[in-house]
Motif scaffolding. Sequence first.
Motif, short mmCIF file in Angstrom:
data_model
loop_
_atom_site.label_atom_id
_atom_site.label_comp_id
_atom_site.label_asym_id
_atom_site.label_seq_id
_atom_site.Cartn_x
_atom_site.Cartn_y
_atom_site.Cartn_z
N MET A 1 26.53 -9.73 98.66
CA MET A 1 24.79 -9.07 98.50
C MET A 1 23.97 -9.58 99.33
SD MET A 1 25.42 -5.76 97.31
CE MET A 1 26.75 -4.58 96.43
N THR A 2 23.80 -11.01 98.67
CA THR A 2 22.58 -11.57 99.12
C THR A 2 22.93 -12.63 99.66
OG1 THR A 2 23.19 -13.45 97.21
CG2 THR A 2 21.76 -11.08 96.89
N GLY A 3 24.11 -13.36 100.55
CA GLY A 3 24.64 -14.05 101.39
C GLY A 3 23.75 -14.61 102.29
N CYS A 4 22.94 -15.11 102.98
CA CYS A 4 22.01 -15.20 103.64
C CYS A 4 22.32 -14.91 104.94
CB CYS A 4 21.10 -17.11 103.93
SG CYS A 4 22.08 -18.28 104.48
N LEU A 5 23.16 -14.71 105.34
CA LEU A 5 23.72 -14.95 107.48
C LEU A 5 24.83 -13.35 106.95
CD1 LEU A 5 24.22 -17.90 108.69
CD2 LEU A 5 22.22 -16.95 108.59
N LYS A 6 25.32 -13.31 105.77
CA LYS A 6 26.60 -12.52 105.73
C LYS A 6 26.27 -11.86 104.59
CE LYS A 6 29.82 -14.87 108.76
NZ LYS A 6 31.29 -15.69 109.29
N PHE B 1 24.58 -8.01 102.72
CA PHE B 1 25.00 -7.24 102.24
C PHE B 1 23.09 -6.67 102.40
CE2 PHE B 1 22.55 -3.65 100.45
CZ PHE B 1 22.15 -2.74 100.86
N VAL B 2 22.70 -7.87 101.96
CA VAL B 2 21.21 -7.65 102.73
C VAL B 2 20.13 -8.12 103.34
CG1 VAL B 2 18.68 -8.66 101.12
CG2 VAL B 2 20.27 -7.52 99.99
N PRO B 3 21.02 -8.98 104.17
CA PRO B 3 20.24 -8.93 105.52
C PRO B 3 20.57 -8.27 106.48
CG PRO B 3 21.34 -10.90 104.60
CD PRO B 3 21.65 -10.30 103.50
N GLN C 1 29.78 -6.58 105.78
CA GLN C 1 29.72 -5.90 106.09
C GLN C 1 29.88 -4.89 105.29
OE1 GLN C 1 27.80 -6.31 109.50
NE2 GLN C 1 28.27 -4.22 109.44
N ASP C 2 31.27 -4.73 104.94
CA ASP C 2 31.66 -3.53 104.11
C ASP C 2 30.61 -3.29 103.85
OD1 ASP C 2 34.86 -4.61 105.53
OD2 ASP C 2 34.32 -6.06 103.85
N VAL C 3 30.07 -3.91 102.30
CA VAL C 3 29.36 -2.59 101.99
C VAL C 3 27.90 -1.99 102.47
CG1 VAL C 3 27.06 -2.75 100.42
CG2 VAL C 3 29.49 -4.30 100.07
N PHE C 4 28.01 -2.61 103.82
CA PHE C 4 26.51 -1.84 104.92
C PHE C 4 27.30 -1.04 105.23
CE2 PHE C 4 24.85 -1.65 108.66
CZ PHE C 4 23.50 -1.28 108.19
N ASP C 5 28.34 -1.23 105.73
CA ASP C 5 29.50 -0.19 106.72
C ASP C 5 28.89 1.01 105.66
OD1 ASP C 5 29.49 -2.17 108.91
OD2 ASP C 5 30.99 -2.42 108.61
N VAL C 6 29.48 1.39 104.55
CA VAL C 6 29.95 2.34 103.47
C VAL C 6 28.93 3.04 103.57
CG1 VAL C 6 30.89 2.59 101.28
CG2 VAL C 6 32.12 1.46 102.68
N LEU C 7 27.61 2.20 102.79
CA LEU C 7 26.77 2.86 102.83
C LEU C 7 25.49 3.02 103.53
CD1 LEU C 7 24.52 3.44 100.71
CD2 LEU C 7 23.48 1.45 100.90
N ASN C 8 25.49 2.71 104.55
CA ASN C 8 25.30 3.38 106.07
C ASN C 8 25.92 4.17 106.27
OD1 ASN C 8 23.28 2.35 108.56
ND2 ASN C 8 25.57 2.34 109.80
N SER C 9 26.86 4.99 106.54
CA SER C 9 28.02 6.03 106.60
C SER C 9 27.00 6.70 106.42
CB SER C 9 29.07 5.42 106.34
OG SER C 9 30.27 6.53 107.47
N TYR C 10 27.25 6.35 104.18
CA TYR C 10 26.56 7.90 103.80
C TYR C 10 25.27 7.91 103.90
CZ TYR C 10 25.91 10.18 99.55
OH TYR C 10 25.81 11.04 98.83
N LEU C 11 24.55 7.17 104.11
CA LEU C 11 23.31 6.87 104.68
C LEU C 11 22.49 8.30 106.21
CD1 LEU C 11 21.61 3.64 103.66
CD2 LEU C 11 21.69 5.83 102.07
N GLU C 12 23.54 7.71 106.72
CA GLU C 12 23.79 8.12 108.35
C GLU C 12 23.81 9.96 107.58
OE1 GLU C 12 25.88 6.58 111.11
OE2 GLU C 12 24.32 4.91 111.38
N TYR C 13 25.33 9.82 107.18
CA TYR C 13 26.07 11.82 106.29
C TYR C 13 24.20 12.49 106.11
CZ TYR C 13 27.75 14.65 103.23
OH TYR C 13 28.57 15.40 102.38
N CYS C 14 23.67 11.53 104.63
CA CYS C 14 22.92 12.59 104.63
C CYS C 14 21.58 12.61 105.56
CB CYS C 14 22.04 11.63 103.39
SG CYS C 14 23.21 11.05 101.56
N GLY C 15 21.49 12.03 106.27
CA GLY C 15 19.95 11.84 107.43
C GLY C 15 19.50 11.02 107.09
N LEU C 16 19.71 10.43 106.02
CA LEU C 16 18.50 8.73 106.26
C LEU C 16 18.15 8.15 106.75
CD1 LEU C 16 19.13 9.49 101.86
CD2 LEU C 16 17.57 10.03 103.30
#
Length: 119
Positions: free
Chosen positions: A95-100, A102-104, A64-79
């Motif tokens: 990165m790959t844990g089935c429930l928690k 980043f990828v899921p 979730q931490d990885v997602f939050d940081v990357l998602n924030s940057y993508l939003e900043y970029c308009g992606l």
Amino acid sequence: MSGDIECNIKSKILKHKLFALQVDESTDITGKSQLLVFVRFINDETIVEDVLCCKELPETRKGQDVFDVLNSYLEYCGLNWKNCVGICTDGTPAMTGCLKGFVPIAQKQNPNVSFIEKH
């Protein structure tokens, strides 16, 4: 100069819409976790690969931490996650844990995104 490079990359991705991400988390020599993200996209019939961002992660390194940081940057970029066609990561549980992992979490934003695990 780096702002100009960032703006140039963002405008090319936005122009062509579709992109893929390669995401890696590692710890630097000071013990801080860094998220390094490469982006691939097609520009003038050529596949382009470039560094999208390098961001410091919070003290925890959960999916979730990885997602939050990357998602924030993508939003900043308009992606938009809907335009992400692929994600490549290492095989760590964050990165790959089935429930928690980043990828899921990212696949909740775009269920059609492909995933590749590099060792």
